[in-house]
Design a protein around this motif. Structure first.
Motif, PDB file in Angstrom:
ATOM      1  N   LEU A  81      26.350 -39.820  94.241  1.00 19.46           N
ATOM      2  CA  LEU A  81      25.455 -39.205  93.182  1.00 19.46           C
ATOM      3  C   LEU A  81      24.536 -40.367  93.839  1.00 19.46           C
ATOM      4  CD1 LEU A  81      26.771 -38.542  89.590  1.00 19.46           C
ATOM      5  CD2 LEU A  81      27.442 -36.888  91.026  1.00 19.46           C
ATOM      6  N   PRO A  82      23.472 -39.153  94.413  1.00 19.03           N
ATOM      7  CA  PRO A  82      22.688 -39.782  95.064  1.00 19.03           C
ATOM      8  C   PRO A  82      21.597 -40.407  94.141  1.00 19.03           C
ATOM      9  CG  PRO A  82      22.343 -37.343  95.389  1.00 19.03           C
ATOM     10  CD  PRO A  82      24.060 -37.797  94.766  1.00 19.03           C
ATOM     11  N   ARG A  83      20.747 -40.893  93.962  1.00 20.76           N
ATOM     12  CA  ARG A  83      19.789 -41.817  93.038  1.00 20.76           C
ATOM     13  C   ARG A  83      18.449 -41.574  93.153  1.00 20.76           C
ATOM     14  NH1 ARG A  83      23.356 -41.491  89.009  1.00 20.76           N
ATOM     15  NH2 ARG A  83      25.255 -43.394  89.807  1.00 20.76           N
ATOM     16  N   GLN A  84      18.332 -41.524  95.062  1.00 24.38           N
ATOM     17  CA  GLN A  84      16.652 -41.996  95.561  1.00 24.38           C
ATOM     18  C   GLN A  84      16.022 -40.476  95.959  1.00 24.38           C
ATOM     19  OE1 GLN A  84      14.555 -44.496  95.001  1.00 24.38           O
ATOM     20  NE2 GLN A  84      16.479 -45.388  94.219  1.00 24.38           N
ATOM     21  N   LYS A  85      15.362 -40.074  96.106  1.00 20.99           N
ATOM     22  CA  LYS A  85      14.004 -38.798  96.653  1.00 20.99           C
ATOM     23  C   LYS A  85      13.788 -39.146  98.363  1.00 20.99           C
ATOM     24  CE  LYS A  85      12.113 -35.925  92.752  1.00 20.99           C
ATOM     25  NZ  LYS A  85      10.977 -35.959  92.471  1.00 20.99           N
ATOM     26  N   VAL A  86      13.822 -38.054  98.901  1.00 23.17           N
ATOM     27  CA  VAL A  86      13.770 -38.723 100.267  1.00 23.17           C
ATOM     28  C   VAL A  86      13.323 -37.157 100.782  1.00 23.17           C
ATOM     29  CG1 VAL A  86      15.936 -40.337 100.622  1.00 23.17           C
ATOM     30  CG2 VAL A  86      16.066 -37.688 101.225  1.00 23.17           C
ATOM     31  N   GLU A  87      12.301 -37.568 102.350  1.00 25.56           N
ATOM     32  CA  GLU A  87      12.014 -35.755 102.989  1.00 25.56           C
ATOM     33  C   GLU A  87      12.645 -35.791 102.887  1.00 25.56           C
ATOM     34  OE1 GLU A  87       9.153 -35.589 103.095  1.00 25.56           O
ATOM     35  OE2 GLU A  87       7.861 -38.167 103.191  1.00 25.56           O
ATOM     36  N   VAL A  88      12.771 -33.997 102.836  1.00 30.68           N
ATOM     37  CA  VAL A  88      14.181 -33.125 102.992  1.00 30.68           C
ATOM     38  C   VAL A  88      13.147 -32.395 104.749  1.00 30.68           C
ATOM     39  CG1 VAL A  88      14.787 -33.240 101.632  1.00 30.68           C
ATOM     40  CG2 VAL A  88      13.601 -31.689 101.521  1.00 30.68           C
ATOM     41  N   GLY A  89      13.976 -31.711 105.537  1.00 34.86           N
ATOM     42  CA  GLY A  89      13.396 -30.515 106.379  1.00 34.86           C
ATOM     43  C   GLY A  89      13.616 -28.867 106.179  1.00 34.86           C
ATOM     44  N   ASP A  90      14.925 -28.505 106.868  1.00 35.80           N
ATOM     45  CA  ASP A  90      14.751 -27.347 106.537  1.00 35.80           C
ATOM     46  C   ASP A  90      15.913 -27.077 105.089  1.00 35.80           C
ATOM     47  OD1 ASP A  90      14.927 -24.087 106.162  1.00 35.80           O
ATOM     48  OD2 ASP A  90      16.915 -24.445 108.268  1.00 35.80           O
ATOM     49  N   PHE A  91      15.827 -26.565 103.935  1.00 38.13           N
ATOM     50  CA  PHE A  91      16.451 -26.853 102.649  1.00 38.13           C
ATOM     51  C   PHE A  91      15.723 -25.863 101.835  1.00 38.13           C
ATOM     52  CE2 PHE A  91      14.934 -27.957  98.269  1.00 38.13           C
ATOM     53  CZ  PHE A  91      16.174 -28.437  97.923  1.00 38.13           C
ATOM     54  N   ARG A  92      17.100 -25.015 101.109  1.00 42.09           N
ATOM     55  CA  ARG A  92      17.142 -24.150 100.748  1.00 42.09           C
ATOM     56  C   ARG A  92      18.266 -23.986  99.762  1.00 42.09           C
ATOM     57  NH1 ARG A  92      16.857 -22.264 106.314  1.00 42.09           N
ATOM     58  NH2 ARG A  92      18.909 -21.981 106.660  1.00 42.09           N
ATOM     59  N   ILE A  93      18.112 -23.911  98.966  1.00 40.65           N
ATOM     60  CA  ILE A  93      19.214 -23.326  98.099  1.00 40.65           C
ATOM     61  C   ILE A  93      19.187 -22.365  97.628  1.00 40.65           C
ATOM     62  CG2 ILE A  93      20.310 -23.803  95.599  1.00 40.65           C
ATOM     63  CD1 ILE A  93      17.945 -26.170  95.527  1.00 40.65           C
ATOM     64  N   PRO A  94      21.068 -21.489  97.582  1.00 42.02           N
ATOM     65  CA  PRO A  94      20.981 -19.349  97.598  1.00 42.02           C
ATOM     66  C   PRO A  94      21.056 -20.054  95.631  1.00 42.02           C
ATOM     67  CG  PRO A  94      23.366 -20.842  97.748  1.00 42.02           C
ATOM     68  CD  PRO A  94      21.817 -21.789  98.161  1.00 42.02           C
ATOM     69  N   ARG A  95      20.153 -18.212  95.412  1.00 45.95           N
ATOM     70  CA  ARG A  95      19.934 -18.537  94.224  1.00 45.95           C
ATOM     71  C   ARG A  95      21.550 -17.475  93.148  1.00 45.95           C
ATOM     72  NH1 ARG A  95      14.905 -14.970  93.518  1.00 45.95           N
ATOM     73  NH2 ARG A  95      16.784 -12.499  92.855  1.00 45.95           N
ATOM     74  N   PHE A  96      21.823 -17.964  92.530  1.00 45.54           N
ATOM     75  CA  PHE A  96      22.975 -17.628  92.081  1.00 45.54           C
ATOM     76  C   PHE A  96      23.414 -17.398  90.729  1.00 45.54           C
ATOM     77  CE2 PHE A  96      22.929 -21.951  91.511  1.00 45.54           C
ATOM     78  CZ  PHE A  96      23.895 -21.679  91.135  1.00 45.54           C
ATOM     79  N   LYS A  97      24.615 -16.484  90.054  1.00 46.07           N
ATOM     80  CA  LYS A  97      24.717 -16.069  88.696  1.00 46.07           C
ATOM     81  C   LYS A  97      26.481 -15.688  89.015  1.00 46.07           C
ATOM     82  CE  LYS A  97      24.020 -12.558  85.243  1.00 46.07           C
ATOM     83  NZ  LYS A  97      23.306 -11.535  85.059  1.00 46.07           N
ATOM     84  N   ILE A  98      26.914 -16.444  87.858  1.00 44.61           N
ATOM     85  CA  ILE A  98      28.294 -16.756  88.121  1.00 44.61           C
ATOM     86  C   ILE A  98      28.505 -16.468  86.770  1.00 44.61           C
ATOM     87  CG2 ILE A  98      30.316 -17.972  88.185  1.00 44.61           C
ATOM     88  CD1 ILE A  98      28.799 -20.040  90.204  1.00 44.61           C
ATOM     89  N   SER A  99      29.435 -15.636  86.505  1.00 42.93           N
ATOM     90  CA  SER A  99      30.548 -15.128  85.443  1.00 42.93           C
ATOM     91  C   SER A  99      32.352 -15.148  85.647  1.00 42.93           C
ATOM     92  CB  SER A  99      30.018 -13.502  84.865  1.00 42.93           C
ATOM     93  OG  SER A  99      31.476 -13.430  83.620  1.00 42.93           O
TER      94      SER A  99
END
Length: 336
Positions: free
Chosen positions: A290-308
């Protein structure tokens, strides 16, 4: 009692259970479920069991005794699953319910555990009253009428409605059915249920205007276009052998707890099954990744999602060796 060790044990149980569900029940679909809810219900069953049934449950839950499970729940649940919304943290509801047939009563010792340790709402209900009615079936091929005597448990239907209404209330309308039609009948004597509701806001919101469609790669190999959230800000990210982990903190306000959602992303497009296998097989996996520290990011993307998602928990538990509580008869239960 070593609370840290017990938490570590239960995390291992949760990941092992998650691995099995992901690789069997959800191998071709998305998956969402609460291992903590299953743990609490199994602990309630263990508290009302004896002999081989209790031994089997304790072995699966990596616990030495029913008292240890009860102490663990009384220490952890009120802290971890308390509602944080009054102090600006996430809104949480973690509710337990017990429904027992009116022909039975709880042992005093078990009732104490239900009321004081698990804070479960206990209800006496009628599973057995039956409605008898006649149905006339006209058989055209034989050109004659035939009567059938049918018996249905009217009260069992009412119990299903009561439990489902309870779950819907506790989850703010998100879960409307935990018991499908026909899951309870006149032979039923006891229902144990847990409902978990969580609603949190990101500590740093994503700018909706920056959400764009990109390729999301399916396990089947083909990509699909889905909306992705993005940000140029520093992120809590760790890179490990074969995968990366992202942590997104939730707003906590004056809440002293810190909740985060963690994303585990395999480097290989088809690497999810292997990563799930690794997570569910190595003891202490989460503590080490589990990461603890913030770092610089370049191409950073998260998909929107809905799950059932839904699955038959007893089937999964039997596949993992927890057989006796579901073997028919009283299964070693002695709570009533």
């Amino acid at each position: 009692m070593d609370l840290r060790q017990l938490i570590s044990n239960q995390t291992d149980v949760a990941l092992s259970l998650s691995k099995h569900v992901a690789l069997t029940e959800a191998k071709d679909s998305n998956l969402v479920f609460s291992p903590s809810s299953i743990h609490v219900v199994l602990s309630l069953i263990a508290a009302g069991s004896e002999g081989p049934t209790q031994d089997q449950l304790l072995s699966f839950l990596k616990s030495k005794s029913g008292d240890e499970l009860n102490t663990f729940s009384s220490e952890v649940v009120p802290v971890v699953f308390a509602d944080g919304s009054p102090s600006g943290g996430p809104r949480l509801s973690f509710a337990n319910g017990v429904w027992i047939d009116k022909s039975l009563s709880f042992k005093d010792s078990y009732k104490q555990v239900v009321d004081n340790v698990y804070k479960a709402a206990s209800n006496q209900v009628d599973f057995q009253t039956k409605l008898i009615f006649l149905a006339l079936v006209y058989r055209m091929l034989l050109n004659n009428g035939m009567f059938f005597m049918l018996m249905a448990s009217l009260k069992a239907v009412e119990v299903i409605q009561e439990v489902n209404s309870w779950a819907e209330k506790e989850t703010s309308g998100l879960i409307k059915e935990v018991l499908p039609p026909g899951s309870v009948d006149s032979a039923s004597r006891l229902i144990l249920a847990n409902a978990l509701y969580f609603k949190g806001a990101w500590d740093e919101k994503f700018n909706a205007s920056k959400t764009k469609d990109h390729d999301f790669h399916l396990l089947s190999g083909g990509p699909v276009k889905v909306p992705f959230m993005t940000s140029k800000k520093k992120q809590v990210i760790g890179a490990f052998d074969g995968f990366k982990v992202l942590g997104l903190p939730y707003k906590q306000g004056e809440d002293k707890r810190r909740f985060s959602m963690y994303f585990f992303l395999p480097d290989a497009k088809d690497g999810l099954p292997a990563l799930v296998e690794k997570m569910g097989s190595e003891s202490g996996f989460l503590d080490r990744h589990l990461p603890r520290q913030k770092v610089e990011v370049g191409d950073f993307r998260i998909p929107r999602f809905k799950i059932s998602f839904g699955f038959e928990t007893s089937k999964v538990l039997k596949e993992l060796g927890v057989v006796l509580p579901f073997s028919g008869g009283d299964g070693g239960l002695s709570c009533g």
